[in-house]
Design an enzyme around this catalytic site. Structure first.
Site, PDB file in Angstrom:
ATOM      1  N   GLY A  48       0.823  -1.199   0.000  1.00 55.04           N
ATOM      2  CA  GLY A  48       0.000   0.000   0.000  1.00 55.04           C
ATOM      3  C   GLY A  48       0.851   1.240   0.000  1.00 55.04           C
ATOM      4  N   VAL A 119     -11.175  -7.720   2.784  1.00 52.49           N
ATOM      5  CA  VAL A 119     -12.164  -7.525   1.726  1.00 52.49           C
ATOM      6  C   VAL A 119     -11.859  -8.492   0.592  1.00 52.49           C
ATOM      7  CG1 VAL A 119     -13.223  -5.879   0.155  1.00 52.49           C
ATOM      8  CG2 VAL A 119     -12.319  -5.096   2.353  1.00 52.49           C
ATOM      9  N   ASP A 161      -5.017  10.005  -2.055  1.00 51.50           N
ATOM     10  CA  ASP A 161      -4.429   9.040  -2.994  1.00 51.50           C
ATOM     11  C   ASP A 161      -5.516   8.126  -3.547  1.00 51.50           C
ATOM     12  OD1 ASP A 161      -2.328   8.024  -4.474  1.00 51.50           O
ATOM     13  OD2 ASP A 161      -1.815   6.497  -2.985  1.00 51.50           O
ATOM     14  N   PRO A 164      -7.914   3.734  -8.811  1.00 54.81           N
ATOM     15  CA  PRO A 164      -8.514   2.393  -8.954  1.00 54.81           C
ATOM     16  C   PRO A 164      -7.836   1.328  -8.115  1.00 54.81           C
ATOM     17  CG  PRO A 164      -8.391   3.464 -11.088  1.00 54.81           C
ATOM     18  CD  PRO A 164      -7.636   4.345 -10.122  1.00 54.81           C
ATOM     19  N   ASN A 166      -6.818   1.583  -5.162  1.00 59.99           N
ATOM     20  CA  ASN A 166      -7.253   1.719  -3.771  1.00 59.99           C
ATOM     21  C   ASN A 166      -8.756   1.570  -3.612  1.00 59.99           C
ATOM     22  OD1 ASN A 166      -4.699   2.059  -2.729  1.00 59.99           O
ATOM     23  ND2 ASN A 166      -4.758   4.288  -2.831  1.00 59.99           N
ATOM     24  N   ASP A 179      -6.665   1.982   1.867  1.00 63.13           N
ATOM     25  CA  ASP A 179      -5.356   2.624   1.904  1.00 63.13           C
ATOM     26  C   ASP A 179      -5.411   4.115   2.176  1.00 63.13           C
ATOM     27  OD1 ASP A 179      -2.681   2.849   1.897  1.00 63.13           O
ATOM     28  OD2 ASP A 179      -2.362   1.807   0.011  1.00 63.13           O
TER      29      ASP A 179
END
Length: 885
Positions: A48, A119, A161, A164, A166, A179
């Protein structure tokens, strides 16, 4: 794939069996079986913005989680560790289905870690490898991202930030924002050149020196400037563009070229084939606006507009299915229906009514104050201040959207008669929220000629159908008066009335009635020629713009029950109400043509704040959300009191106390925070009630609890302290009486009048008490700056002043700081109240003057070493709308 991060997205086939000692910034790889507190590492998932991410097993609850860790030597860096802990605090403050949840934070030896919700699904980046999403999925994904952002921004967190990589999409279609490694609370400032400035381009091939990800940064982020929630909205726009079109909004080769494109270029928006796509196209363009003020002021408004697009799209699909079902009916059913239709309509057709269409008429950066159709129904006259210039009158025709100046400077259009005569406000200046201006009423031919001066102190006017009489609203001695015809008073209020429009038959005047001078909440009313007032629609938190529709008994107006997002509503003279329509942002209704076409202004309003203390090289941006009204500065100059009343707060007003360096902000609670006590321990605040109530709120500096101050039947609109901290001054009025200033003990009552009635007070104007407590400075009913004895007695105007000066702070018992409310730039002057002699003290002149129309609040510390002020910026566009029913 689970909980993907930026950069490395593919998991290795095998895992190292021992921990590697690596350099700062490289990943710290943990083998399966490694334990961090109660969590046993199962597999590496990715990287991340700050650290490695692993699947782990929670031995206590027997569940799988995601564990994010920092490399040892990075964790040893205080700045990096502080940012890691900030991410944990940021996410833990949120509880939302579209944001990943934080379960735990801990440290095992030298390893810092965070346990998060695991997730299951794919990153949006992985999904986009197959191309653009179907339109329904575009809306579903975009709406969920916006809902998550609204939750984060609502507690003061900016992601910084968003991209896509994240964003995870579960098997059920749930979107999760991941993130928050670069997240920050709104008051924080980036530190260019420090280890807090990282960049990973979308390809993961090169490093920059900016905070965020190239290609998804906002222009201000890419330029290294201060960012707020609107930067996330720009990143959202880049993502929306990509999921809709299948390619990046800013794809220009090298990182330097991408950054240049982000700052300078506008991507070509997708084509729109229906109403839903057209609305989404408008939303996308607004999100990708280069100027932050031109974007959504609040992500909650963005989420609301996306829901509206979903409703439009759903309705279109439902209509399409219904048509297909009808076409699939048996032939005999079709013939019967055809025969019935032929019998009823005698062969005529009933065309399907299209939705409203919008044509943009203005394309410059600035403020549109008012607009009217001319007598030909096609020429449009409007008043605007473009690019920091003074107000001027312009003409435009829809078929040629090139505005032509009418060489009529410093004027606002109020009305155009059927004979082509204009009513204009000359030298108008803002006096209240909602575009309320005060000026000289004049009459002039539309085609040119010398204006004829009619009346001073006019805020609004409208022609009667006969083209001879007109209605006016005048402001004088703290009262707002509606007259029709001129000289005949139909209604008067201590608040303010606005937007009068005479009915087509000339028997009624519709207008907006605002109970407080401090905001634009109010109700839609009509009054007949005998002065009998009728309320048609009430309970609006913001209502602006009004006109009679083609139906002689229906009035259209722009309003909202929230603080933002005014939509177009209608109400009949019998009180029957309906929603007419809405578009993104807030609307102000300007005019309705006889054929039903509508003039609308779409606007973005913002109250920003700047401040400077001794030793600062430049002013600091102290803005919090979108409506930061500075109301006081502490005695020592270290803290700034301000009130937020925009769409980002959950009440009409919310008070905040902020350190002048911007590092610490404390929310005091709901209410209009008006004045900080001399000892800094409490704040006088006005609570939203009818009538408003006065409260004492603790600041946390010495304890204490909130308590109400009895005010009897007084309608309170302002308050300030005496220097002794035991008494205060209140601006308020008794029922059916004018505004005046009162003195009271902190225990409440009795209230002793200090000034005559008719004081023109609002939250824009102050009334400071001198250090010795003997004198009070205020703007008198005749609009002159005057000094009143606090022991009672007549006030005395300060000699040699031109008028319009607003008192800020006494520097000693003789010298007073003041400024002109609506002047841009504004000059703060030091005035000797006995002689009127004045000298310059400071000049307030923001570099970007577009859309700025004065400084509604200026505050200075007692020692004169710190000052802070709010600026009002209104950016707007004029639209011609057709198809409303």
């Amino acid at each position: 794939m689970t909980l993907g991060g930026q950069g490395r997205r593919d998991c290795p086939a095998t895992w190292p069996t021992s921990r590697s000692r690596i350099r700062s910034g490289d990943p710290l790889t943990l083998p399966p079986g490694t334990r961090l507190g109660p969590y046993e590492i199962v597999a590496r998932l990715g990287a991340g913005a700050m650290g490695e991410v692993y699947r782990a097993r929670d031995s206590r609850l027997s569940r799988d989680v995601a564990v994010k860790v920092l490399p040892e030597d990075v964790a040893a860096n205080p700045d990096r560790l502080a940012r890691f802990e900030r991410e944990a605090r940021a996410i833990s403050a949120l509880s939302h289905p579209n944001i990943v949840s934080v379960h735990d934070i801990g440290r095992e030896g030298t390893v810092s870690y965070m346990a998060l919700e695991l997730v299951e699904g794919q990153t949006l980046r992985a999904i986009l490898k197959s191309g653009p999403l179907p339109f329904r999925q575009v809306l579903a994904v975009a709406s969920q991202i916006a809902e998550g952002l609204a939750a984060a921004h609502g507690v003061g967190i900016v992601h910084r930030d968003l991209k896509p990589e994240n964003l995870m999409v579960t098997k059920e279609g749930r979107v999760k924002i991941l993130d928050f490694g670069l997240a920050k609370n709104l008051p924080a400032l980036p530190v260019p050149g420090s280890e807090d400035t990282l960049s990973v381009p979308p390809t993961g091939t090169a490093d920059g020196t900016l905070l965020g990800t190239i290609g998804y940064m906002s222009p201000e982020q890419a330029s290294g400037r201060h960012v707020d929630a609107r930067s996330d909205i720009f990143a959202f726009g880049s993502i929306l563009y990509e999921i809709w079109t299948g390619h990046a909004a800013f794809a220009h080769g090298s990182p330097a070229e991408i950054l240049t494109a982000v700052i300078r270029d506008d991507p070509e928006l997708p084509a729109a084939n229906n109403a839903a796509e057209d609305f989404l196209r408008h939303i996308l363009g607004r999100c990708l606006a280069k100027a932050p003020d031109a974007r959504y002021a609040a992500s909650a408004d963005l989420a609301s507009d996306l829901k509206h697009v979903e409703e439009l799209s759903s309705k279109a699909r439902t209509d399409s299915v219904s048509r297909r079902r009808r076409s699939a009916a048996p032939a005999w059913v079709f013939l019967v229906l055809l025969a019935i239709g032929a019998a009823v309509f005698a062969g005529s057709r009933v065309p399907r009514s299209p939705g409203p269409s919008y044509r943009q008429l203005t394309f410059r950066r600035g403020t549109i104050w008012s607009a009217r159709f001319a007598q030909d129904g096609n020429t449009i006259v409007y008043s605007a201040a473009w690019d920091g210039e003074p107000f001027r009158l312009f003409r435009v025709r829809p078929e040629n959207p090139e505005s032509v100046s009418m060489n009529f400077p410093d004027a606002e259009i109020l009305a155009v008669s059927k004979a082509g005569e204009m009513l204009v406000g000359v030298g108008a200046r803002a006096i209240a929220p909602g575009g309320v201006t005060l000026g000289l009423l004049a009459q002039a031919p539309l085609e040119g000629g010398t204006p004829r001066e009619l009346l001073q102190n006019v805020t609004f006017a409208d022609w009667a159908p006969n083209g001879t009489d007109f209605a006016v609203i005048r402001s004088s001695a703290g009262r707002s008066t509606l007259e029709f015809p001129l000289g005949t008073k139909l209604y008067e209020t201590a608040g303010f009335a606005s937007h009068p429009r005479v009915s087509p038959d000339g028997k009624l005047v519709a207008f907006l009635d605002h109970p407080s001078q401090n905001n634009d909440e109010g109700e839609v009313c009509v009054v007949d020629r005998k002065g009998r007032k009728q309320i048609l629609s009430s309970g609006w938190a913001s209502v602006e713009g009004l006109a009679w529709s083609r139906r002689a008994d229906e009035i259209w107006f722009a309003a909202t029950t929230a603080r933002e997002g005014r939509a177009l509503h209608a109400v009949t003279t019998s009180g029957r109400a309906r929603l007419v329509g809405s578009i993104a942002g807030s609307l102000t209704l300007q005019d309705i043509a006889p054929d039903g076409r509508v003039l609308l202004v779409q606007e973005n309003r913002r109250l920003g704040a700047f401040g400077k203390s001794e030793g600062d090289a430049a002013e600091k941006d102290l803005s919090w959300f979108d409506s930061s009204l500075v109301t006081d500065v502490s005695e020592d100059g270290r803290q700034v009191l301000f009130t937020e009343f925009g769409g980002a707060v959950d009440s009409l007003y919310a008070g905040f106390l902020r350190s002048i360096d911007g590092r610490r902000t404390v929310r005091l609670g709901p209410g209009y925070a008006r004045a900080l006590s001399p000892d800094g321990r409490s704040v006088l605040a006005i609570l939203r009630d009818m009538p408003p109530k006065l409260a004492l709120l603790p600041t946390g500096a010495g304890g204490g609890t909130s308590r109400m101050i009895p005010v009897g039947n007084l309608v309170v609109q302002g308050a300030d302290w005496f220097p002794d901290g035991r008494r205060f001054v209140v601006a308020g009025n008794e029922p059916e009486k004018g505004m005046r200033l009162w003195a009271c003990d902190i225990s409440g009552g009795p209230f002793r009048p200090l000034t005559p009635e008719g004081m023109p007070l609002s939250h824009y104007q102050g009334f400071p008490v001198s250090p010795n407590g003997l004198s009070l400075a205020a703007v008198a009913p005749d609009s002159r700056l005057s000094i009143y004895p606090t022991a009672g007695g007549d006030g005395k105007p300060v000699p040699e002043l031109r008028g319009g000066e607003v008192p800020i702070r006494w520097m000693d018992d003789v010298h007073l700081l003041a400024y002109v409310l609506s002047a841009v730039p504004a000059q703060i002057v030091r005035i000797d109240v006995s002689t009127g002699a004045q000298e310059p003290w400071r000049t307030l002149a923001p570099a970007d003057a577009a859309g700025i129309h004065g400084f509604p609040a200026v505050q200075v510390s007692r020692n004169g070493r710190t000052y802070a002020y709010s600026y009002a910026r209104f950016l707007s566009d004029l639209y011609l709308a057709e198809g409303f029913k």
